[in-house]
Design a protein around this motif. Structure first.
Motif, PDB file in Angstrom:
ATOM      1  N   UNK A 567       0.833  -0.964  -0.063  1.00  0.00           N
ATOM      2  CA  UNK A 567      -0.220   0.047   0.078  1.00  0.00           C
ATOM      3  C   UNK A 567       0.517   1.394  -0.009  1.00  0.00           C
ATOM      4  N   UNK A 568       1.846   1.426   0.966  1.00  0.00           N
ATOM      5  CA  UNK A 568       2.584   2.585   0.914  1.00  0.00           C
ATOM      6  C   UNK A 568       3.479   2.532  -0.672  1.00  0.00           C
ATOM      7  N   UNK A 569       3.777   1.318  -0.891  1.00  0.00           N
ATOM      8  CA  UNK A 569       4.499   1.453  -2.409  1.00  0.00           C
ATOM      9  C   UNK A 569       3.659   1.979  -3.242  1.00  0.00           C
ATOM     10  N   UNK A 570       2.481   1.663  -3.548  1.00  0.00           N
ATOM     11  CA  UNK A 570       1.721   2.392  -4.431  1.00  0.00           C
ATOM     12  C   UNK A 570       1.528   3.518  -4.414  1.00  0.00           C
ATOM     13  N   UNK A 571       1.364   4.092  -3.179  1.00  0.00           N
ATOM     14  CA  UNK A 571       1.272   5.486  -2.826  1.00  0.00           C
ATOM     15  C   UNK A 571       2.543   6.312  -3.149  1.00  0.00           C
ATOM     16  N   UNK A 572       3.626   5.730  -2.961  1.00  0.00           N
ATOM     17  CA  UNK A 572       4.747   6.478  -3.083  1.00  0.00           C
ATOM     18  C   UNK A 572       5.785   6.062  -4.546  1.00  0.00           C
ATOM     19  N   UNK A 573       5.339   5.063  -5.191  1.00  0.00           N
ATOM     20  CA  UNK A 573       5.984   4.778  -6.418  1.00  0.00           C
ATOM     21  C   UNK A 573       6.547   5.553  -7.341  1.00  0.00           C
ATOM     22  N   UNK A 574       5.502   6.711  -7.548  1.00  0.00           N
ATOM     23  CA  UNK A 574       5.838   7.865  -8.479  1.00  0.00           C
ATOM     24  C   UNK A 574       6.978   8.808  -7.844  1.00  0.00           C
ATOM     25  N   UNK A 575       7.036   8.457  -6.533  1.00  0.00           N
ATOM     26  CA  UNK A 575       7.991   9.770  -5.993  1.00  0.00           C
ATOM     27  C   UNK A 575       9.321   9.327  -6.004  1.00  0.00           C
ATOM     28  N   UNK A 576       9.676   8.032  -5.425  1.00  0.00           N
ATOM     29  CA  UNK A 576      11.044   7.562  -5.375  1.00  0.00           C
ATOM     30  C   UNK A 576      11.137   5.958  -5.355  1.00  0.00           C
ATOM     31  N   UNK A 577      12.526   5.706  -5.465  1.00  0.00           N
ATOM     32  CA  UNK A 577      13.018   4.198  -5.807  1.00  0.00           C
ATOM     33  C   UNK A 577      12.292   3.269  -4.492  1.00  0.00           C
ATOM     34  N   UNK A 578      12.362   3.849  -3.354  1.00  0.00           N
ATOM     35  CA  UNK A 578      11.959   3.218  -2.176  1.00  0.00           C
ATOM     36  C   UNK A 578      10.382   2.673  -2.380  1.00  0.00           C
ATOM     37  N   UNK A 579       9.760   3.572  -2.697  1.00  0.00           N
ATOM     38  CA  UNK A 579       8.256   3.193  -3.314  1.00  0.00           C
ATOM     39  C   UNK A 579       8.062   2.264  -3.962  1.00  0.00           C
ATOM     40  N   UNK A 580       8.913   2.028  -5.040  1.00  0.00           N
ATOM     41  CA  UNK A 580       8.960   1.089  -6.146  1.00  0.00           C
ATOM     42  C   UNK A 580       9.004  -0.255  -5.557  1.00  0.00           C
ATOM     43  N   UNK A 581      10.149  -0.252  -4.427  1.00  0.00           N
ATOM     44  CA  UNK A 581      10.804  -1.295  -4.012  1.00  0.00           C
ATOM     45  C   UNK A 581       9.769  -1.964  -3.242  1.00  0.00           C
ATOM     46  N   UNK A 582       9.135  -0.915  -2.611  1.00  0.00           N
ATOM     47  CA  UNK A 582       8.063  -1.539  -1.217  1.00  0.00           C
ATOM     48  C   UNK A 582       6.815  -1.929  -2.173  1.00  0.00           C
ATOM     49  N   UNK A 583       6.508  -1.351  -3.229  1.00  0.00           N
ATOM     50  CA  UNK A 583       5.414  -1.819  -4.019  1.00  0.00           C
ATOM     51  C   UNK A 583       5.589  -3.516  -4.452  1.00  0.00           C
ATOM     52  N   UNK A 584       6.848  -3.754  -4.865  1.00  0.00           N
ATOM     53  CA  UNK A 584       6.873  -5.069  -5.404  1.00  0.00           C
ATOM     54  C   UNK A 584       7.207  -5.935  -4.141  1.00  0.00           C
ATOM     55  N   UNK A 585       7.967  -5.381  -3.414  1.00  0.00           N
ATOM     56  CA  UNK A 585       8.324  -6.172  -2.264  1.00  0.00           C
ATOM     57  C   UNK A 585       7.150  -6.630  -1.298  1.00  0.00           C
ATOM     58  N   UNK A 586       6.213  -5.862  -1.254  1.00  0.00           N
ATOM     59  CA  UNK A 586       5.167  -6.027  -0.414  1.00  0.00           C
ATOM     60  C   UNK A 586       4.068  -7.013  -0.879  1.00  0.00           C
ATOM     61  N   UNK A 587       3.984  -7.010  -2.273  1.00  0.00           N
ATOM     62  CA  UNK A 587       3.346  -7.837  -2.962  1.00  0.00           C
ATOM     63  C   UNK A 587       3.831  -9.137  -3.070  1.00  0.00           C
ATOM     64  N   UNK A 588       5.019  -9.308  -3.123  1.00  0.00           N
ATOM     65  CA  UNK A 588       5.977 -10.500  -3.060  1.00  0.00           C
ATOM     66  C   UNK A 588       5.696 -11.309  -2.003  1.00  0.00           C
ATOM     67  N   UNK A 589       5.552 -10.447  -0.625  1.00  0.00           N
ATOM     68  CA  UNK A 589       5.292 -10.928   0.710  1.00  0.00           C
ATOM     69  C   UNK A 589       3.866 -11.530   0.875  1.00  0.00           C
ATOM     70  N   UNK A 590       3.082 -10.634   0.112  1.00  0.00           N
ATOM     71  CA  UNK A 590       1.776 -11.230   0.281  1.00  0.00           C
ATOM     72  C   UNK A 590       1.574 -12.296  -0.453  1.00  0.00           C
TER      73      UNK A 590
END
Lengths: 617, 207, 108
Positions: A567-590
């Motif tokens: 969720x955080x990843x989706x929110x911040x993926x346009x702003x910085x790299x960490x957002x993108x990582x969180x988006x894919x990482x979080x989905x991978x965990x789920x």
């Protein structure tokens, strides 16, 4: 014996137990705790609103912050307080009422809770991360699509995650009621609370997907550049309103129907009478649910749908008053001639009838299209829906909590504190909201940050704000009551009220397998029948045997946690790299957690007959 | 029923997917989930229908869509629905190997469908410059058809994990409901596609 | 794990015949679905029908095809599925309202 074992295990393992539990009774505790927490947050937001509006042109909070507060107050109260508190009551009581040992999907039950909790936390993280959503709880486009910052993104992702959890809860309850009723428990012998849980679950199942899609569209628009609501690219902002209210109107019945069930059970128990017009009560619930899907556009009368559409939706809306009226009269007739006990649960229920009827009456008023052009977006509407949601749902939750508290925890809530809390809240509620009808009729618009002096609004707003503090005092006393009861509350037997339904036939709190032997149900109010015609105990429908139980699991938390990070990843993926990582990482965990669940055999365990016999000694 | 009876049943009953309470619950629960999915897709279809002409001077449905590709895709998916019926037929006859074979064919047909869909999307983007962001019609088209494609993708991954996990252990009362649930899901994907090709492609061509 | 070693592979003959008959029904419904698809594509490809006639016919064909899927492939017609069917009708009803609402009154 098991109680002392729990105490010895210490805090760490108790937390682990709750993180992994799949027991519907413990999940009920979690829902009540989570919902209670958000209820306090939403209540604080409400107080801030009333402080800001206490006097003309107040500058207690800034205009921007005010928008965030009203948005979060509505969103929190509906999605994060009222719904989970109701799901908590359903989890606590419904399986016991039908004589089931568990729900159909214990794993999904736990997953549903953690999705709600982490979704709610995600939404509230917005306060600390650049500002909360500020487009109103309805998040109308294009206000929501153009709102700067990430506030609305938190709204979208938070509700998406929490909503998925609710949908699972709905499916779970449906299957539980259809497949897991005790022998003899036919549909027309189910207690009204079980019936309303059933109908509510159907509403959840068919209403939430529209919200899911609405939120997806909004998310694609804000975060991925889609153009659903963008007029310059051919979009249409009304689509959001349709999707939101196709969900939103059934949602208000999702909030009220379970409470109708609570009141029905409370009235019947404390009048010591069978519920009057049981069949009519069941069918009026079904009719309300059916009509509830065909009235969504009454929230959109002033959009300009044209006279034909407006008329159809107006008539359908007014029709709902008929089955609701049937219910009101049946409750009154249940009370009529009964041997009535007035305790806290009963006080909340008795107060509900006039309060909710006022809300229903103003509901018919706002359903009148021509008149609605006057009421729309004024405090009249605010007064209307608080009369039904507070006067119906909140009263119902308090009634349900008082009623089932001894069943859940083995101790009864203190009556003196309970009644004090009720009177403070009840007086405060009418002080706050009754005057708002007139503020609305005088033209005070909703969502306004300030109002001007000497326009006839000063006194009304002051009274309203004073009422809000009374309500807050009532809630505080209720929480004091909880702490007091946990520490010194009176311990009670399994059947403190001389009850009528199955949940009162077992110990308080119930053993984790609920029923040692499934009970044989001989009619409506099965325990009462045994008290009148039998030996006062339920007859077992089966010999004592091994009981199959589900295993605890940490996976629901992991799936929810993965989606929380994503969720955080989706929110911040346009702003910085960490957002993108969180988006894919979080989905991978789920997804990996889901895969683990899928490939690992989980057959549960058995409590042997010998153990059950030993426990009885 | 003990764990051994569930995992290693002496005989497989006529309807192994509904022999245990867990199996019956799963069956009913999944049907209800599909009921919810019906409303989910209805919301997408409604959005698409209201935005189908909002092309913002970009390419329209009539300009772009070709029937040949969509027809092949339709036949692939329809056939895969039948092959999964065959798989369930063999499950009920306790013919594990045949069931796996037909499930494999189902997955391959699904993959074929998915490849054609990806090709189709690429075609629209490169040939017409028609993207998710070009117009409200574009957003609605890719969202609706993409949601369906996403369901196909998830179905293939689900099927693969089921087949790999159970490759060496045959049918039992624990995995039979899982295979059956997948088959329901796969039929539902086909149901949605019937409306996609009707509403999006055929009606788009008609005008 | 000796996989099927202790599983009796022989399903009784009655059941086998019953399953076979059911499969025949499935093949027929598949054929009907293909026919419906062919007619639908045929109508559009040949352009024999005007827009006003074509759209209702296309929708009707889709509904027929979906009915085959639900009732035969997904066994909704079987006994004991009445509650399932009832709820699915509920879902279809909600879905129909949604599509009608969005399709008809968004641009008014």
């Amino acid at each position: 014996m098991s109680v002392t074992a729990t105490q010895k295990r210490g805090l760490g393992s108790a937390i682990w137990d709750y993180l992994t539990t799949v027991d519907h009774k413990k999940i009920a505790h979690l829902y009540l705790a989570g919902g209670g927490l958000f209820f306090i947050l939403g209540g604080i937001e409400a107080l801030l609103i009333r402080i800001q509006l206490m006097k003309p042109e107040n500058d207690f909070v800034s205009a921007g912050l005010y928008n965030e507060i009203i948005t979060m107050h509505g969103t929190t109260m509906i999605f994060l307080a009222a719904m989970p508190l109701l799901l908590g009551l359903m989890n606590a009581a419904m399986p016991l009422q039908i004589g089931a040992r568990d729900v159909a999907f214990p794993f999904l039950n736990s997953l549903g809770f953690w999705l709600f909790m982490l979704g709610g936390i995600l939404l509230n993280c917005s306060w600390f991360m650049g500002g909360a959503p500020d487009a109103g709880w309805t998040a109308y486009a294009p206000l929501s699509t153009t709102s700067p910052g990430h506030g609305v993104d938190f709204y979208i992702l938070g509700l998406q995650i929490a909503g998925a959890g609710t949908l699972m809860g709905g499916i779970n309850f449906l299957v539980t009621i259809i497949n897991m009723r005790a022998p003899g428990m036919t549909y027309m012998r189910m207690p009204l609370f079980t019936w309303t849980t059933f109908i509510t679950s159907i509403l959840i199942l068919f209403a939430f997907p529209a919200l899911t899609i609405g939120l997806f569209l909004l998310m694609f628009e804000r975060l991925f550049g889609a153009a659903f609501f963008d007029v310059s690219l051919g979009g249409n902002a009304i689509i959001w309103q349709h999707l939101f209210w196709i969900f939103g109107h059934p949602e208000v019945y999702i909030l009220i129907l379970p409470c109708f069930g609570v009141f029905s059970d409370v009235f019947s128990t404390f009048s010591r009478k069978r519920l009057f017009g049981y069949t009519a009560m069941v069918f009026s619930t079904i009719v309300i649910a059916f009509l509830g899907f065909m009235v969504w556009a009454h929230h959109m009368f002033t959009v300009g749908l044209g006279p034909v559409a407006n008329t159809i939706f107006s008539v359908a809306t007014m029709a709902i008053a008929v089955p609701t009226g049937v219910k009101i009269f049946n409750w009154l007739a249940t009370l009529w001639g009964g041997r009535i006990t007035v305790n806290s649960a009963m006080l909340w229920s008795l107060a509900f009838i006039p309060s909710f009827t006022i809300g229903g009456m103003t509901g018919v008023m706002v359903a009148t299209v021509a008149a609605d052009y006057q009421y729309h977006d004024t405090y009249f509407v605010i007064a209307h829906f608080h009369y039904v949601i507070v006067g119906g749902t909140v009263f119902g939750i308090f009634a349900g909590l008082h009623y089932w508290w001894p069943k859940m925890f083995g101790r009864i809530l203190n009556e003196a504190l309970g009644k004090t809390a009720f009177w403070l809240f009840f007086i405060g509620f009418h002080l706050t909201f009754f005057i708002q009808h007139f503020l609305g009729l005088m033209g005070m618009p909703r969502r306004y940050w300030v109002f001007l002096e000497d326009q006839g609004l000063d006194t009304g707003n002051l009274i309203s704000s004073i009422g809000a503090f009374f309500m807050a005092a009532g809630v505080i006393i209720f929480f004091i009551n909880i702490i007091y009861t946990a520490a010194k509350g009176e311990k009670v037997s399994g059947d403190p009220y001389d009850g009528r339904t199955l949940e009162w036939s077992i110990a308080s709190p119930p053993p984790h397998y609920n029923f040692k032997q499934l009970p044989l149900v001989r009619g409506l109010d099965p325990l009462w029948i045994e008290k009148m015609e039998g030996n006062g105990k339920m007859t077992p429908a089966e010999p004592l045997g091994d009981i199959h139980m589900p295993n605890n699991s940490f996976i629901p938390f992991m799936i929810s946690f993965g989606l929380f990070i994503a969720g955080f990843g989706f929110i911040y993926h346009n702003d910085n790299m960490i957002g993108t990582i969180a988006m894919f990482g979080g989905m991978a965990i789920a997804l990996l957690s889901m895969l683990t669940r899928s490939v690992k055999d989980d057959l549960g365990y058995h409590i042997s007959k010998e153990e059950l016999e030993k426990e009885a000694e | 029923m003990s764990h051994h009876d569930v995992l290693h049943p002496e005989t497989l009953p006529a309807e192994p997917e509904k022999a245990t309470l867990e199996g019956r619950n799963k069956y009913l629960g999944f049907w209800f989930f599909l009921g919810g999915e019906t409303v989910l897709f209805a919301s997408l279809f409604g959005t698409y229908i209201s935005l189908r002409n909002s092309t913002a001077d970009g390419p329209s449905a009539h300009d772009m869509f070709g029937l040949d590709l969509v027809f092949i895709m339709t036949i692939l998916l329809l056939t895969s629905s039948l092959t999964s019926v065959y798989a369930m037929y063999h499950m009920k006859n306790n013919a594990f190997k045949k069931m796996m074979l037909w499930l494999g064919i189902t997955g391959l047909l699904g993959l074929g469908f998915l490849s054609l869909e990806i090709y189709e999307f690429t075609h629209y983007i490169t040939e017409y410059g028609f993207t998710f962001r070009s117009s409200a019609f574009g957003s609605a088209f890719y969202t609706l058809v993409g949601f369906h494609g996403g369901h196909v993708t998830f179905g293939i991954l689900w099927l693969a994990s089921l087949m790999i996990r159970n490759a060496k252990r045959g049918l039992n009362l624990y995995n039979a409901p899982k295979f059956n649930t997948f088959s329901l899901y796969w039929h539902f994907i086909d149901v949605v596609w019937v409306f996609v090709f009707t509403v999006v492609y055929l009606m788009g061509k008609v005008g | 794990m000796t996989d099927n070693a202790n599983t009796n592979n022989v399903v009784d003959e009655y059941q086998k015949t019953k399953n076979k008959e059911e499969l025949k029904g499935h093949l027929i419904s598949f054929a009907m679905m293909i026919v419906a698809t062919l007619i639908a594509f045929g109508i559009v490809a040949s352009g024999v029908m005007g827009k006003i006639y074509a759209i209702p016919v296309l929708v009707l064909l889709a509904v027929v095809q979906v009915a085959f899927q639900f009732y035969y492939f997904m066994h909704l017609k079987e006994k004991g599925n009445s509650m399932t069917a009832l709820l699915i009708y509920g879902g279809i009803w909600a879905a129909a309202l949604t599509v009608t609402g969005l399709g008809a009154i968004t641009w008014w």
